[in-house]
Structure formats: C-alpha cells, structure tokens
Design an enzyme around this catalytic site. Sequence first.
Site, PDB file in Angstrom:
ATOM      1  N   GLU A  42       6.677  59.737  28.436  1.00  0.00           N
ATOM      2  CA  GLU A  42       7.104  60.592  29.557  1.00  0.00           C
ATOM      3  C   GLU A  42       7.722  61.844  28.941  1.00  0.00           C
ATOM      4  O   GLU A  42       8.842  61.794  28.428  1.00  0.00           O
ATOM      5  CB  GLU A  42       8.128  59.846  30.427  1.00  0.00           C
ATOM      6  N   CYS A  56      13.046  66.955  34.307  1.00  0.00           N
ATOM      7  CA  CYS A  56      11.683  67.111  33.793  1.00  0.00           C
ATOM      8  C   CYS A  56      10.745  67.596  34.884  1.00  0.00           C
ATOM      9  O   CYS A  56       9.847  68.392  34.633  1.00  0.00           O
ATOM     10  CB  CYS A  56      11.192  65.809  33.175  1.00  0.00           C
TER      11      CYS A  56
END
Length: 515
Positions: free
Chosen positions: A235, A269
């Site tokens: 990720e 993010c």
Amino acid sequence: MAEFEIINPSNGELVTSYPLMGPDEVDEAVKKAGLAWQSWSGASFETRKEILTKAAAVIAEDAERYARIVSDETGKTVMDALMADIYPVAGLLKYYAKNLKKFLKPVKGEANIFLPARKSYYTYEPKGVVGVISPWNYPLSLSAGPVITAVAAGNAVVLKPSSQTTGSGIAIKEIFEKAGLPEGVVQTITGSGSVTGQALIENEGIDMLFFTGSTGVGKMVNVTAAKRLIPTIMELGGKDVAIVTKNANLDRAAHSIAWGAFTNSGQTCIGMEIAIVHKDVYEQFLEKITKITKDLKSGDKSGEIGSMTMAAQLKIVEEQVEDAVSGGAAIITGGKRDPDKKGLFYPPTILTGTNMNMKLMTDETFGPLLPIVPYENIDEAIEIANSTEFGLSGAIFTKDMAEGRSIAKRMNTGSVNINDVLITFANHSLPFGGNKQSGVGRYHSKMGLRAFTNIKSITEFPWDLYNKEPYWYPVLKNGDLLIKEALRVLFSLDTGKRVKAALNAILIILKGRLK
Ligand code: NAP
Ligand code: MG
C-alpha cells in the site's frame, strides 16, 4: 539496549522512549510468533469471532486514551484520531467478526464428467507469520488493518510500526491481549525502518509481508521478499485528484475537497492533492473553497487542523511551494508557516496558476497543499488525473450520475468516490489498494481477508468400490479412440457429429476398433 525517543511534533515535548531492537530481538519475536501460531492456526471461527468482537469493545470503551496516544505521537487532533484511527479499527474488527466464517469456509468445486464420483472443494488456510510494516500518518488504523485481517485469517503477526508512532503499535498488541488473544500471536517490535524493519523483512520465519508506506521503500521491501518468494501486499503513495464538473453542487464539492485535502494536515495517502475544475465554475468554486479554508482553525489540539508529524515531510511541503511560486504559481491562502507557532504546523494552502512542470503537480506532497486547476474539456481533466505515476484514489463531483460513472471508469485508480472523498476506505466491504506505483494487491473486503491465506484444493474419492481408473496403467484397450470420440461428444458444435461420435463410442466399447 539502545533507545530512541518520540517527540510530540505539535509542541516539541518528549513523549517517551523505546528500545531500538536489532536482528536478534526481531528473530526472537518471529520465533515466538511461529510458536504461538502452531495453536492459533487451529482456532475455530467462533473463537476468532469472539476475540475480534471483544477487541472492538476494548478500543471503543477506551477510545479517548487510544486517541491521545495517537495524537501525542502524530500531532493530529484528537477528533482526527477518533474519526480516522479509532473508528476504522473498531469497524474492521466488527466487519471481519461478522463475516470471517462466510468468507473463509470451504468452497465446493464443480462436478466434472471426467472425474465422476468425486467430492471437490478448496479451503482457505492461514499462511503462518505475517510481517506488517506500517507508516506514521494513521498509525493505529494502518497498523491494525493488516493485523486484524491476518489474525482473522488465522495467522500470527509481527508488527513494525513507524518508529515515530511506536506507542500506537504497542496499543494494538495490548488491545488484542485484553480481548483474549493468546500471548505471542500479535507482537510489536520497536525500532527504526533501516535496522528493525530491515531485520524483519530479511527474517526467514516470515511467510508474508504487508507494507504500507512510501513507494521507494515499498519497492525495496518487495525486492527482498522476492528473493524468498514471499507474497506481499504493498500500500504505497498517491497523488489523488478531484474533478469538479460544471454540473457539480459546488458547495458540496468545496466542503468535501477542503476536508479531503487538509484533514490530518494533508498527510493522507488518499488525500486530495489536486482539484481540476471546469472553467465555467472555476471562479465560483475557488471562492467557496478559499472561504472554507481561511476559516479553518489550525494550531493547538482544539483546532480543526493539527500539526504535521515529520519535519522531513514539512520540508517537502515548503520546497514544493517554493518551486511552484518560482515557476509563477499564486498563493491564494496559506503558504507560510506562522513563526510564533511552536511545533510542525503548516497552514492549509491553496495555489492557482500551477502547471505540470511543477513538483506539486507530479510528486506526492503528503501535506496541506491544494493546487486548483481549470479545465475546458473532460479529456484534458482525465489526462491530468492519469498523468502521474500513482493510481491510488480519486473523486468526481457532478449531479449527473451517468457523467460521474463514465469519468470514474476512465480514472486509472484503485478507487473513486462520486460526490465524496476518501470514503471507500471506510467501507470495509470494498477492496482497498492502488494501481501503478501506488501498490500491489488489495485489503479489506472478502478478497482482502482471503489474501492472507493459502488456498488449498482438495478432491475426495470416498468409495472403496474399484481399484483402477481407465486411464491408469495398464491403459484401457482402445482408450485413445474413446477419448477422441468423447472430445467430439463434449465439445463439437455440430449436433450430427456429436450424435455420431456417441454411437461410435458405444460401438468401440462393444466391439473394439472399428474398421
Ligand atoms: P516510509 O518512509 O516508506 O516508511 C514506512 C514504514 O517502513 C515505516 O514503518 C518505516 O520505519 C519503515 N521502513 C523504512 N525503511 C525501511 C527499510 N529499509 N526496511 C523496512 N522497513 C523500512 O513511509 P512513511 O514516510 O512512513 O509514510 C508515508 C508514505 O506512506 C506516503 O508515501 C504515503 O502515501 C504512504 N501511505 C500509503 C498508504 C496506502 O494505503 N496506500 C497509506 C498511508 C500512507 P520508520 O518510520 O521507523 O523509519
Ligand atoms: Mg519515512
């Protein structure tokens, strides 16, 4: 053992210190996890469900204390910590508690005419010891997510949180132990990425790695894992874009994008890093979002915006603003640190007049900057959105759902929100992850749980009726002819040929080779 200190980035005060673990301590933790896994791997679905449900209650009942641990290490507001660190953890625990049996029970195979009288199915089995490496921006949620999933799937875990947010990593082990998880199944190791993290990814006792962090470190971790063919989920970074069409509700778009860009001081993010707005509504949108942004209370923990967490990240923000301004961009609001404020505060900043030669348009910012760019036609907007190396998430604002869906389809990202930002992450039934340099694999959802398992296919021949299949040695007389006819019976599209082949097969069985 040497120790490292954690400093509260919002006021410069010492929080506490932790031991800097080296390869020996990491190896000890991995071995302990391996041992604990021997029995945890056999835990029933009911036992796992009970522990996950209890863990959700533990964190919810003591939410304020856990939020403060997060807030002290990151400088974020307690409100941000409650909403984006505590809630998603409790939610994911409950989601997998409810669904783990449904997602992990054996799956029946289809009947197959060539393999008669068999039972067939596949099972989801735990992989073993999962190494989890997590970042500092949502330290509880982004550490607990993979830990919960690994444990729900029957694995043991060794967690290496970012050194800056070690307390959050230790809290996760505590929550699970309070919920009754056997000791050793979840362990938190403390130390830096380059020493402790490196020792974890190189340890031979690790069966899978789940990494959340920057694309640069993620690639390195993946290379190390590849040497032992260890499966990974990555990720990584993002450069998410919001597109505002001329059909948008501009008030909703402005409120939504301001929050998506500036929550957690932009250190998200899936945070909005660029807004691309149709030229007909550009001025109106700019006015609305500027007003919302100017009214934001940044400062101490009672404000809406906390401090940034890492000095190095703040420096990137300052460099990107300097680079953009020297290239001709204008600052509409923000753009300068308040010299009177102690701590790593940076004001929410809106810029216009940016272009694709500027770093803030191509590189991940991970801070509270929002360039706003006008577009004339949608192809141009989508081209900008898809032009970066990343592909994590994105947002579209329009009242025309057909338009929204058609833009969503063209965005090269792992998720898209229409008339919202960030929220696919909060819906645990949706897979989460990125395309391109934003990552490999998905977590959350049914497929995310199954990603933490080894799939084992099984057939059973339960009858003790006969000793030999026709294709075993010695092979059946005329077996080759029978197979040829059978292939025609099963797969030919010509009914006449299929009927003829069936008759031939019967004759072969009765009479042997045909003339
Ligand atoms: P980072 O510098 O890559 O660090 C991530 C983790 O890796 C930390 O625990 C770090 O430990 C550790 N680490 C560093 N070097 C290592 C090494 N050589 N071997 C093993 N581990 C090592 O990222 P970050 O600055 O913490 O986080 C920000 C980045 O994460 C941004 O790019 C952001 O977009 C990304 N992110 C992605 C997602 C997602 O779900 N896609 C979510 C959140 C954040 P130390 O911190 O102790 O050095
Ligand atoms: Mg870092």
